[in-house]
Design a protein around this motif. Structure first.
Motif, PDB file in Angstrom:
ATOM      1  N   GLY A 234       0.766  -1.215   0.000  1.00  0.00           N
ATOM      2  CA  GLY A 234       0.000   0.000   0.000  1.00  0.00           C
ATOM      3  C   GLY A 234       0.805   1.276   0.000  1.00  0.00           C
ATOM      4  N   ASP A 235       2.088   1.199  -0.440  1.00  0.00           N
ATOM      5  CA  ASP A 235       2.913   2.404  -0.420  1.00  0.00           C
ATOM      6  C   ASP A 235       2.870   3.139  -1.758  1.00  0.00           C
ATOM      7  N   ARG A 236       2.016   2.677  -2.675  1.00  0.00           N
ATOM      8  CA  ARG A 236       1.783   3.408  -3.912  1.00  0.00           C
ATOM      9  C   ARG A 236       0.279   3.435  -4.159  1.00  0.00           C
ATOM     10  N   GLY A 237      -0.130   3.622  -5.390  1.00  0.00           N
ATOM     11  CA  GLY A 237      -1.558   3.742  -5.649  1.00  0.00           C
ATOM     12  C   GLY A 237      -2.012   5.190  -5.580  1.00  0.00           C
ATOM     13  N   THR A 238      -3.322   5.419  -5.649  1.00  0.00           N
ATOM     14  CA  THR A 238      -3.905   6.764  -5.692  1.00  0.00           C
ATOM     15  C   THR A 238      -4.988   6.881  -4.642  1.00  0.00           C
TER      16      THR A 238
ATOM     17  N   GLU B  14       7.883  11.704  -5.248  1.00  0.00           N
ATOM     18  CA  GLU B  14       8.789  10.614  -5.626  1.00  0.00           C
ATOM     19  C   GLU B  14       8.412   9.283  -4.989  1.00  0.00           C
ATOM     20  N   SER B  15       7.780   9.319  -3.827  1.00  0.00           N
ATOM     21  CA  SER B  15       7.477   8.075  -3.113  1.00  0.00           C
ATOM     22  C   SER B  15       6.127   8.202  -2.417  1.00  0.00           C
ATOM     23  N   GLY B  16       5.748   7.156  -1.691  1.00  0.00           N
ATOM     24  CA  GLY B  16       4.442   7.160  -1.033  1.00  0.00           C
ATOM     25  C   GLY B  16       3.344   6.798  -2.008  1.00  0.00           C
ATOM     26  N   HIS B  17       2.273   7.576  -2.032  1.00  0.00           N
ATOM     27  CA  HIS B  17       1.193   7.317  -2.974  1.00  0.00           C
ATOM     28  C   HIS B  17       0.730   8.626  -3.586  1.00  0.00           C
ATOM     29  N   GLN B  18       0.051   8.511  -4.724  1.00  0.00           N
ATOM     30  CA  GLN B  18      -0.505   9.683  -5.377  1.00  0.00           C
ATOM     31  C   GLN B  18      -1.735  10.161  -4.602  1.00  0.00           C
ATOM     32  N   ILE B  19      -1.905  11.477  -4.527  1.00  0.00           N
ATOM     33  CA  ILE B  19      -3.019  12.050  -3.773  1.00  0.00           C
ATOM     34  C   ILE B  19      -3.782  13.029  -4.657  1.00  0.00           C
ATOM     35  N   LEU B  20      -5.082  12.837  -4.758  1.00  0.00           N
ATOM     36  CA  LEU B  20      -5.950  13.796  -5.422  1.00  0.00           C
ATOM     37  C   LEU B  20      -6.672  14.579  -4.332  1.00  0.00           C
ATOM     38  N   GLY B  21      -6.254  15.836  -4.130  1.00  0.00           N
ATOM     39  CA  GLY B  21      -6.797  16.649  -3.056  1.00  0.00           C
ATOM     40  C   GLY B  21      -7.850  17.625  -3.535  1.00  0.00           C
ATOM     41  N   ASP B  22      -8.033  18.690  -2.739  1.00  0.00           N
ATOM     42  CA  ASP B  22      -9.079  19.680  -3.040  1.00  0.00           C
ATOM     43  C   ASP B  22      -8.960  20.262  -4.439  1.00  0.00           C
ATOM     44  N   LEU B  23      -7.751  20.313  -4.961  1.00  0.00           N
ATOM     45  CA  LEU B  23      -7.528  20.876  -6.287  1.00  0.00           C
ATOM     46  C   LEU B  23      -8.463  20.264  -7.318  1.00  0.00           C
TER      47      LEU B  23
END
Length: 412
Positions: free
Chosen positions: A235-239, A330-339
């Motif tokens: 679970g260290d990647r994904g969106t 570069e790492s972690g996961h992709q985040i779709l925020g308020d934008l």
């Protein structure tokens, strides 16, 4: 960042809290917090929770079943001699809150509908954090408030607590106005609209992971290796979808072709350059001339992001300067925020493990349904409510009271 108000205690007292779907815990600052801010950059008046001032407040002790040992993301400790259930909760930006768990009454309005809606005051006992120490960005005064309202999928969240007792369904919705002045809608229930599309949630206990499959710019699919969208085993990647994040963060193998495609399509009427590491464009025309970006998720659900939703106007040089709001991670996961979430109805249907959305004018009223079918194949258009909710959501200084909607709707 968007805020709401929550009423806690007896007599009830209002607390202004940030809305965050990327975390579970509801917490407010305790009166004996040793470093909580006393002021912020927008003239906000702070309130501090005091168990002595509330006749219904109670401490949670280590022996209590409510002491949440083993909950993901929370470090729970029991300190002698009183053995209160204490916690340390961390956020993705490395900020932290520490304190003690308490129970008290949370007050809300129940909107009873059909044939004519009416508001009824109600309350329920909930457990939440009373913060005694903050760390990281939570002590920065420009963005400090009374606490954070976590709407994550874990058992600590208020939605999980209330739905487990069948006070509300396991679903909530929001619509964040994106005009820069704040406002919108927050409802503990499912907003119903015929244009909402749904995509299944990926398995996760701590975040709203989505199966992003591709990205298109003005309908043209970008050449991106599908591996870039695949979540890793641990679970260290994904969106993820996260209303507590202001912008959107993408991996380089996703970010680079997306920005290149946008730049290529606007090259004839803009002057691109880099400002503080961000791609920017000097334009004399409306930003509506920029291309539409579509995030395509599993189940055939596309999230269309208009230029005004992914471009951020810069106050550097002049009003015609716009910068890309997508950021590279570069790492972690992709985040779709308020934008990308603003100006959309977003429904978090945990009962059916799916998230739905549609573009919407968040100044308009909505239909809300609290009868959520457990059938994942159910068409959400089939059940509709005649009740109207139109409440103000906050962005920094604008506020929204928490509303629980109870609608009596016949099955069709």
């Amino acid at each position: 960042m968007y805020t709401t108000t929550v009423k806690l205690g007896s007599p009830p007292r209002e607390y202004t809290v940030l809305i965050d779907t990327g975390s579970d815990l509801l917490w407010v600052s305790c009166n004996h917090c040793d470093n909580c801010p006393r002021s912020n950059g927008v003239g906000f008046k702070f309130n501090f929770f005091d168990t002595i001032d509330s006749s219904t407040a109670a401490m949670i002790y280590c022996s209590d079943r409510l002491c949440p040992f083993g909950v993901q993301g929370v470090d729970v400790r029991c300190l002698p001699p009183i053995k209160q259930c204490t916690y340390t909760y961390g956020y993705q930006d490395n900020s932290t809150t520490s304190g003690v768990y308490v129970t008290d009454e949370m007050h809300f309005d129940m909107i009873l509908g059909q044939p004519s809606p009416s508001s009824v005051n109600s309350s329920a006992t909930v457990s939440f954090g009373c913060g005694t120490h903050l760390g990281g960005g939570l002590i920065e005064t420009p963005t400090a408030f009374d606490g954070i309202f976590g709407f994550g999928p874990g058992p600590l969240s208020i939605v999980s607590q209330l739905s487990a007792r069948e006070i509300i369904p396991n679903v909530f919705s929001h619509c964040l106005k994106g005009d820069g002045n704040g406002g919108g809608i927050l409802a503990l229930g499912a907003v119903v609209d015929p244009s909402i599309v749904y995509s299944p949630l990926a398995p996760s206990k701590s975040h709203y992971y989505m199966n992003l499959e591709s990205i298109a710019v003005n309908g043209q699919l970008l050449s991106i290796d599908p591996v870039a969208f695949s979540p890793a085993k641990y679970g260290d990647r994904g969106t993820t979808i996260d209303s507590g994040t202001s912008l959107a963060y993408l991996f380089p193998e996703v970010y680079n072709p997306l920005v290149n495609a946008i730049t290529s399509m606007v090259s004839q009427f803009s002057h691109p350059f880099v400002l503080a590491g961000n791609p920017c464009y000097l334009v004399s025309t409306s930003v509506d001339a920029f291309p539409l970006v579509s995030f395509n998720f599993a189940g055939g659900a596309s999230m269309d992001v208009k230029p005004a939703q992914y471009l951020v106007q810069s106050d550097f040089m002049n009003a015609g300067l716009w910068c890309i709001g997508f950021q590279k991670v570069e790492s972690g996961h992709q985040i779709l925020g308020d934008l990308v979430l603003k100006d959309k109805i977003v429904v978090y249907d945990l009962a059916n493990q799916q998230i739905g959305w549609t573009n919407y004018n968040c100044s308009m009223p909505v239909n809300v349904n609290v009868t959520v079918s457990k059938d994942k194949n159910n068409n959400p258009r089939a059940k509709r409510s005649s009740s109207i909710i139109s409440s103000e959501l906050g962005i920094l200084s604008k506020l929204l009271p928490v509303i629980i909607v109870a609608l009596f709707i016949p099955f069709l």
